[in-house]
Write a protein that holds these residues in place. Structure first.
Motif, PDB file in Angstrom:
ATOM      1  N   ARG A 120     -48.756 -47.628  12.071  1.00 55.44           N
ATOM      2  CA  ARG A 120     -47.882 -48.919  12.461  1.00 55.44           C
ATOM      3  C   ARG A 120     -48.697 -50.030  12.979  1.00 55.44           C
ATOM      4  O   ARG A 120     -49.439 -49.597  13.645  1.00 55.44           O
ATOM      5  N   ASP A 121     -48.166 -51.325  13.150  1.00 59.09           N
ATOM      6  CA  ASP A 121     -48.972 -52.397  13.758  1.00 59.09           C
ATOM      7  C   ASP A 121     -48.953 -51.991  15.225  1.00 59.09           C
ATOM      8  O   ASP A 121     -50.146 -52.150  15.888  1.00 59.09           O
ATOM      9  N   ARG A 122     -48.041 -51.519  16.028  1.00 62.42           N
ATOM     10  CA  ARG A 122     -48.034 -51.326  17.304  1.00 62.42           C
ATOM     11  C   ARG A 122     -48.899 -49.984  17.725  1.00 62.42           C
ATOM     12  O   ARG A 122     -49.246 -49.823  18.945  1.00 62.42           O
ATOM     13  N   PHE A 123     -49.250 -49.038  16.585  1.00 60.38           N
ATOM     14  CA  PHE A 123     -49.804 -47.846  16.929  1.00 60.38           C
ATOM     15  C   PHE A 123     -50.610 -47.398  15.675  1.00 60.38           C
ATOM     16  O   PHE A 123     -50.141 -46.346  14.872  1.00 60.38           O
ATOM     17  N   PRO A 124     -51.854 -48.146  15.334  1.00 56.55           N
ATOM     18  CA  PRO A 124     -52.381 -47.831  13.843  1.00 56.55           C
ATOM     19  C   PRO A 124     -52.809 -46.506  14.167  1.00 56.55           C
ATOM     20  O   PRO A 124     -53.285 -45.835  14.778  1.00 56.55           O
ATOM     21  N   LYS A 125     -53.468 -46.320  12.680  1.00 54.23           N
ATOM     22  CA  LYS A 125     -53.976 -44.841  12.491  1.00 54.23           C
ATOM     23  C   LYS A 125     -55.320 -44.436  13.298  1.00 54.23           C
ATOM     24  O   LYS A 125     -55.302 -43.205  13.266  1.00 54.23           O
ATOM     25  N   GLN A 126     -56.139 -45.281  13.854  1.00 53.66           N
ATOM     26  CA  GLN A 126     -57.292 -44.999  14.517  1.00 53.66           C
ATOM     27  C   GLN A 126     -56.848 -44.209  15.699  1.00 53.66           C
ATOM     28  O   GLN A 126     -57.641 -43.538  16.388  1.00 53.66           O
ATOM     29  N   PHE A 127     -55.533 -44.243  16.338  1.00 52.63           N
ATOM     30  CA  PHE A 127     -55.215 -43.788  17.475  1.00 52.63           C
ATOM     31  C   PHE A 127     -54.142 -42.558  17.320  1.00 52.63           C
ATOM     32  O   PHE A 127     -53.878 -41.990  18.356  1.00 52.63           O
ATOM     33  N   ILE A 128     -54.131 -42.273  16.133  1.00 50.65           N
ATOM     34  CA  ILE A 128     -53.045 -41.113  15.713  1.00 50.65           C
ATOM     35  C   ILE A 128     -54.029 -39.852  15.445  1.00 50.65           C
ATOM     36  O   ILE A 128     -55.123 -39.901  14.919  1.00 50.65           O
TER      37      ILE A 128
END
Length: 363
Positions: free
Chosen positions: A25-33
């Motif tokens: 999601r824009d507020r928490f994109p894939k690279q930080f998951i």
């Protein structure tokens, strides 16, 4: 073999990751998951991969201001002045231009590898060998070097690079052409021809030559930084970028520099690679269970199901019957069910439609 102190890595971690919506999601994109539940996010795994053979002090991260705290939290090893936080989303050409300027303030003899933060590498030993060979090549040649992988399937969601004449060093060839996301028929032809490689998005050059190319093809990006006599410290550079970065064009390094240059090479690499930026890419690169289903860190009961990719929140149980060839993904306030085949364009279209009709809360 160890790296020299002139070798630097720049991790690009500012994207919104919309091709993996709704999990990204824009507020928490894939690279930080921690997408696969392995204990490390994609950004952290990218850092770990390079830190095995490169000085940690020579690893920089480019991101967006809105993601700065995520980078600081997930990579405490990276010094504050090694993180470039853009005040507005732009494509990769302005990001790389800033990184070149930042690193050359410290080391004008730097050799750079620019890497996305959403890839999977299957053979770390081969990856290290290929990267070090590439860095040696760009140290000795004023050239732009891409890293290519021989296609294993006709994948329309990837970019492709056509090789030309072989160079005097290793499996490195002059680039004849770039093609971005061909249709499936052309992708099949590319795979069968043995002349085309997948474009991994990994890119190498020595900093002096890369700056020269940026001046030639995107002069308005670098000229404003280097024409001023004010910038002598990191703090002054940050302040300058906060004011001026929004003026730079939203253009990729591939389109803005690589496709316009006559001195681009591709290295045939053998480290095994997958783009983890798309649902279909993840499906193709991940080991499958019964019925060729890929279930990612989710609690699922499947019956008469095949060829699906499923990603659900931790507190969900899904019972699915009779589904073939679909993406089933849920995150927060969105449930997404879509045919998997050639889904990248569909995801992009649905994200735009949802944002227009329902607002930012759903993207």
């Amino acid at each position: 073999m160890t790296n020299t102190r002139n070798n630097y890595c720049v991790i690009l971690a500012g994207g919104k990751g919309r091709r993996l919506w709704p999990s990204s999601r824009d507020r928490f994109p894939k690279q930080f998951i921690d997408f696969f539940g392995v204990g490390r996010t994609q950004l952290q795994q990218t850092f770990d991969r390079f830190a095995k053979f490169m000085d940690k002090e020579n690893i920089y991260v480019n991101t967006s201001c809105e993601y700065l705290e995520y980078v600081r939290e997930q990579l405490p090893e990276v010094a504050a002045d090694h993180i470039m936080a853009e005040p507005i989303h732009r494509n990769t050409a302005p990001s790389v231009a800033w990184a070149v300027h930042r690193i050359m303030m410290t080391n004008p003899n730097a050799n750079l590898i620019i890497t996305p933060s959403d890839q999977n590498i299957f053979n770390d030993t081969a990856f290290q060998s290929n990267v070090l060979e590439g860095l040696q090549f760009v140290e000795q040649h004023d050239a732009l070097l891409t890293m290519g992988i021989s296609p294993t399937r006709p994948e329309p969601g990837y970019g492709y690079i056509q090789k030309g004449e072989r160079s005097e060093q290793g499996d490195i060839y002059k680039v004849k052409a770039f093609t971005e996301k061909p249709d499936r028929e052309f992708a099949q032809m590319f795979m069968e021809s043995k002349e085309w490689y997948w474009n991994t998005g990994l890119f190498l050059a020595n900093a002096r030559y890369l700056r020269q190319c940026l001046y030639s093809f995107l002069p308005y990006v670098l000229r404003s930084i280097e024409s001023t006599k004010v910038i002598t410290t990191i703090e002054e550079e940050d302040a300058f970028m906060k004011e001026n970065f929004p003026r730079y064009p939203n253009i990729s390094l591939d389109y803005g520099v690589l496709e316009k240059s006559d001195n681009v090479y591709v290295m045939k690499c053998n480290f095994g690679w997958a783009d983890f930026g798309t649902w279909h890419g993840i499906y193709e690169a991940t080991s499958r269970g019964e019925g060729d289903n890929v279930v990612i860190d989710s609690d699922v009961i499947l019956e008469d199901c095949s060829n699906n990719i499923i990603k659900l929140p931790k507190d969900r149980l899904a019972v699915i019957n009779g589904l073939d060839g679909y993406i089933v993904a849920e995150e927060d306030n969105v449930l997404f069910i879509c045919k998997k085949e050639d889904s990248s364009a569909l995801v992009r279209r649905y994200v735009n439609e949802v944002q227009m009709k329902k607002g930012d809360a759903y993207v």
